[in-house]
Write a protein that holds these residues in place. Structure first.
Motif, PDB file in Angstrom:
ATOM      1  N   PHE A   1       0.958  -1.148   0.046  1.00 39.04           N
ATOM      2  CA  PHE A   1       0.045   0.010   0.048  1.00 39.04           C
ATOM      3  C   PHE A   1       0.802   1.212   0.221  1.00 39.04           C
ATOM      4  CE2 PHE A   1      -1.854  -3.369   2.551  1.00 39.04           C
ATOM      5  CZ  PHE A   1      -2.998  -3.697   2.103  1.00 39.04           C
ATOM      6  N   THR A   2       0.446   2.222  -0.551  1.00 36.27           N
ATOM      7  CA  THR A   2       0.872   3.453  -0.385  1.00 36.27           C
ATOM      8  C   THR A   2      -0.125   4.658  -0.159  1.00 36.27           C
ATOM      9  OG1 THR A   2       3.045   2.817  -2.085  1.00 36.27           O
ATOM     10  CG2 THR A   2       2.418   5.213  -1.723  1.00 36.27           C
ATOM     11  N   ILE A   3      -0.118   5.232   0.770  1.00 39.30           N
ATOM     12  CA  ILE A   3      -1.185   6.409   1.026  1.00 39.30           C
ATOM     13  C   ILE A   3      -0.224   7.546   0.481  1.00 39.30           C
ATOM     14  CG2 ILE A   3      -2.350   7.654   2.712  1.00 39.30           C
ATOM     15  CD1 ILE A   3      -2.348   4.766   4.598  1.00 39.30           C
ATOM     16  N   PHE A   4      -1.204   8.291  -0.280  1.00 37.93           N
ATOM     17  CA  PHE A   4      -0.694   9.651  -0.925  1.00 37.93           C
ATOM     18  C   PHE A   4      -1.057  10.874   0.077  1.00 37.93           C
ATOM     19  CE2 PHE A   4      -0.856   7.036  -4.857  1.00 37.93           C
ATOM     20  CZ  PHE A   4       0.392   6.958  -5.121  1.00 37.93           C
TER      21      PHE A   4
ATOM     22  N   PRO B   1     -10.928   7.975   7.264  1.00 41.63           N
ATOM     23  CA  PRO B   1     -11.493   8.839   8.739  1.00 41.63           C
ATOM     24  C   PRO B   1     -13.009   8.838   8.276  1.00 41.63           C
ATOM     25  CG  PRO B   1      -9.612   9.987   7.920  1.00 41.63           C
ATOM     26  CD  PRO B   1      -9.875   9.118   6.770  1.00 41.63           C
ATOM     27  N   ALA B   2     -13.864   8.577   9.460  1.00 44.34           N
ATOM     28  CA  ALA B   2     -15.193   8.557   9.357  1.00 44.34           C
ATOM     29  C   ALA B   2     -15.633   9.650   8.714  1.00 44.34           C
ATOM     30  CB  ALA B   2     -15.864   8.490  10.884  1.00 44.34           C
ATOM     31  N   THR B   3     -15.447  10.936   8.862  1.00 43.23           N
ATOM     32  CA  THR B   3     -15.742  12.105   7.965  1.00 43.23           C
ATOM     33  C   THR B   3     -14.867  12.670   7.016  1.00 43.23           C
ATOM     34  OG1 THR B   3     -15.061  13.690   9.656  1.00 43.23           O
ATOM     35  CG2 THR B   3     -17.209  12.734  10.175  1.00 43.23           C
ATOM     36  N   GLY B   4     -13.684  11.870   6.668  1.00 44.41           N
ATOM     37  CA  GLY B   4     -12.717  12.365   5.810  1.00 44.41           C
ATOM     38  C   GLY B   4     -12.645  11.546   4.533  1.00 44.41           C
ATOM     39  N   VAL B   5     -11.451  11.609   3.985  1.00 43.08           N
ATOM     40  CA  VAL B   5     -11.045  10.970   2.853  1.00 43.08           C
ATOM     41  C   VAL B   5      -9.516  10.513   2.561  1.00 43.08           C
ATOM     42  CG1 VAL B   5     -10.603  13.291   1.887  1.00 43.08           C
ATOM     43  CG2 VAL B   5     -11.256  11.544   0.200  1.00 43.08           C
ATOM     44  N   ASN B   6      -9.331   9.756   1.940  1.00 38.44           N
ATOM     45  CA  ASN B   6      -7.938   9.322   1.692  1.00 38.44           C
ATOM     46  C   ASN B   6      -7.780   8.669   0.146  1.00 38.44           C
ATOM     47  OD1 ASN B   6      -8.340   6.282   1.351  1.00 38.44           O
ATOM     48  ND2 ASN B   6      -7.595   5.999   3.207  1.00 38.44           N
ATOM     49  N   PHE B   7      -6.488   8.820  -0.111  1.00 39.72           N
ATOM     50  CA  PHE B   7      -6.167   8.762  -1.844  1.00 39.72           C
ATOM     51  C   PHE B   7      -4.862   7.632  -1.339  1.00 39.72           C
ATOM     52  CE2 PHE B   7      -3.782  10.894  -5.603  1.00 39.72           C
ATOM     53  CZ  PHE B   7      -4.083   9.739  -6.399  1.00 39.72           C
ATOM     54  N   CYS B   8      -4.968   6.588  -2.184  1.00 40.12           N
ATOM     55  CA  CYS B   8      -3.756   5.490  -2.106  1.00 40.12           C
ATOM     56  C   CYS B   8      -3.692   4.610  -3.400  1.00 40.12           C
ATOM     57  CB  CYS B   8      -4.057   4.687  -0.431  1.00 40.12           C
ATOM     58  SG  CYS B   8      -5.284   3.773  -0.847  1.00 40.12           S
TER      59      CYS B   8
ATOM     60  N   ASP C   1      -0.660 -13.901 -13.237  1.00 37.57           N
ATOM     61  CA  ASP C   1       0.819 -14.025 -12.880  1.00 37.57           C
ATOM     62  C   ASP C   1       1.293 -12.619 -12.847  1.00 37.57           C
ATOM     63  OD1 ASP C   1       0.879 -16.670 -12.555  1.00 37.57           O
ATOM     64  OD2 ASP C   1       1.105 -16.982 -14.883  1.00 37.57           O
ATOM     65  N   ASP C   2       0.339 -11.702 -12.752  1.00 34.15           N
ATOM     66  CA  ASP C   2       1.045 -10.226 -12.917  1.00 34.15           C
ATOM     67  C   ASP C   2       0.369  -9.557 -11.557  1.00 34.15           C
ATOM     68  OD1 ASP C   2       2.251 -10.322 -15.348  1.00 34.15           O
ATOM     69  OD2 ASP C   2       0.383 -10.102 -16.457  1.00 34.15           O
ATOM     70  N   VAL C   3       0.972  -8.631 -11.066  1.00 39.07           N
ATOM     71  CA  VAL C   3       0.478  -7.652 -10.255  1.00 39.07           C
ATOM     72  C   VAL C   3      -0.576  -6.648 -10.543  1.00 39.07           C
ATOM     73  CG1 VAL C   3       1.248  -5.717  -8.710  1.00 39.07           C
ATOM     74  CG2 VAL C   3       2.975  -7.337  -9.099  1.00 39.07           C
ATOM     75  N   CYS C   4      -1.454  -6.729  -9.804  1.00 45.09           N
ATOM     76  CA  CYS C   4      -2.462  -5.859 -10.039  1.00 45.09           C
ATOM     77  C   CYS C   4      -2.439  -4.512  -9.166  1.00 45.09           C
ATOM     78  CB  CYS C   4      -4.017  -6.526  -9.674  1.00 45.09           C
ATOM     79  SG  CYS C   4      -5.314  -5.317 -10.094  1.00 45.09           S
ATOM     80  N   ARG C   5      -2.420  -3.575  -9.752  1.00 38.78           N
ATOM     81  CA  ARG C   5      -2.167  -2.130  -8.976  1.00 38.78           C
ATOM     82  C   ARG C   5      -3.803  -1.330  -9.245  1.00 38.78           C
ATOM     83  NH1 ARG C   5       2.605   2.224  -9.508  1.00 38.78           N
ATOM     84  NH2 ARG C   5       3.163   0.851  -8.023  1.00 38.78           N
ATOM     85  N   ILE C   6      -4.293  -0.989  -8.195  1.00 39.55           N
ATOM     86  CA  ILE C   6      -5.490  -0.310  -7.898  1.00 39.55           C
ATOM     87  C   ILE C   6      -5.336   1.197  -7.107  1.00 39.55           C
ATOM     88  CG2 ILE C   6      -8.022  -0.458  -7.238  1.00 39.55           C
ATOM     89  CD1 ILE C   6      -7.423  -3.562  -6.966  1.00 39.55           C
ATOM     90  N   ALA C   7      -5.825   2.138  -7.724  1.00 39.95           N
ATOM     91  CA  ALA C   7      -5.904   3.215  -7.145  1.00 39.95           C
ATOM     92  C   ALA C   7      -7.115   3.745  -6.609  1.00 39.95           C
ATOM     93  CB  ALA C   7      -5.755   4.483  -8.105  1.00 39.95           C
ATOM     94  N   PHE C   8      -7.041   4.161  -5.249  1.00 39.89           N
ATOM     95  CA  PHE C   8      -8.469   4.174  -4.534  1.00 39.89           C
ATOM     96  C   PHE C   8      -8.641   5.809  -4.098  1.00 39.89           C
ATOM     97  CE2 PHE C   8      -7.607  -0.224  -3.911  1.00 39.89           C
ATOM     98  CZ  PHE C   8      -8.820  -0.873  -3.982  1.00 39.89           C
ATOM     99  N   VAL C   9      -9.716   6.317  -4.241  1.00 36.49           N
ATOM    100  CA  VAL C   9     -10.338   7.457  -3.337  1.00 36.49           C
ATOM    101  C   VAL C   9     -11.417   6.912  -2.194  1.00 36.49           C
ATOM    102  CG1 VAL C   9     -11.161   9.579  -3.299  1.00 36.49           C
ATOM    103  CG2 VAL C   9      -9.285   9.112  -5.244  1.00 36.49           C
ATOM    104  N   GLY C  10     -11.297   6.985  -1.078  1.00 37.89           N
ATOM    105  CA  GLY C  10     -11.969   6.547  -0.227  1.00 37.89           C
ATOM    106  C   GLY C  10     -12.777   7.599   0.538  1.00 37.89           C
ATOM    107  N   VAL C  11     -13.946   7.730   0.771  1.00 39.44           N
ATOM    108  CA  VAL C  11     -14.622   8.765   1.397  1.00 39.44           C
ATOM    109  C   VAL C  11     -15.249   7.937   2.649  1.00 39.44           C
ATOM    110  CG1 VAL C  11     -16.254  10.605   1.443  1.00 39.44           C
ATOM    111  CG2 VAL C  11     -14.799  10.017  -0.758  1.00 39.44           C
TER     112      VAL C  11
END
Length: 176
Positions: free
Chosen positions: A46-49, A76-83, A143-153
């Motif tokens: 994981f990488t949290i931006f 966070p309950a009322t926040g956001v993250n990008f990773c 057989d390959d890495v899967c990379r997924i970008a997330f914005v969580g609210v």
């Protein structure tokens, strides 16, 4: 296979902007962030931006603290993250639920999104997911890495018609 290992363990560049005292737009930082791999080199990383405790955000506040970047992504309950999450080849993330609305895009590879009701969908690079706090698992059957970008609210708890609330069932790192 070397490109697979490279994607799983390589850092991700993030460019952050902000404002000077006079309001002029400036660059805050430009750095490569190393991934956090709590499940070992053959699991997921994981990488949290950035993470903000509340919305609307303060665009003059500093980005996420460095110590936050060595934890599992939590919204966070009322926040956001990008990773981003990198899921290793032939690796599965167990069933879990987060209290968030997650917007995701598969950047590389493909992933099977499995729901607790038994349904599954394969999502490939360039495709999107809107995940509304469901109990889910991730399966990389390739057989390959899967990379997924997330914005969580942050979201409210899910309350069923019966009044039952569905809580978070997050995955814990080793030894937790």
């Amino acid at each position: 296979m070397s490109s697979t290992i490279s994607l799983l363990s390589s850092g991700a560049r993030v460019v952050v902007t902000t404002h000077a005292a006079d309001g002029t737009s400036i660059f805050h930082s430009d750095q490569v962030l190393e991934p956090f791999s709590p499940f070992g080199p053959s699991g997921s990383s994981f990488t949290i931006f950035d993470a903000r405790p509340s919305v609307p955000v303060d665009n003059l506040a500093a980005p996420a603290a460095a110590d936050l970047r060595k934890t599992l992504p939590r919204v966070p309950a009322t926040g956001v993250n990008f990773c981003i999450t990198n899921i290793a080849p032939r690796y599965s993330v167990p069933m879990h639920r987060t209290l968030s609305l997650d917007y995701a895009i598969v950047l590389a590879g493909e992933i099977v999104l499995a729901l607790d009701g038994g349904d599954e969908k394969t999502v490939r690079a360039g495709e999107f997911i809107v995940q509304q706090g469901v109990n889910h698992a991730w399966h990389n059957r390739t057989d390959d890495v899967c990379r997924i970008a997330f914005v969580g609210v942050g979201s409210e708890k899910i309350r069923l018609a019966s009044g039952e609330e569905l809580g978070e069932t997050v995955i814990k790192g080793p030894g937790k």
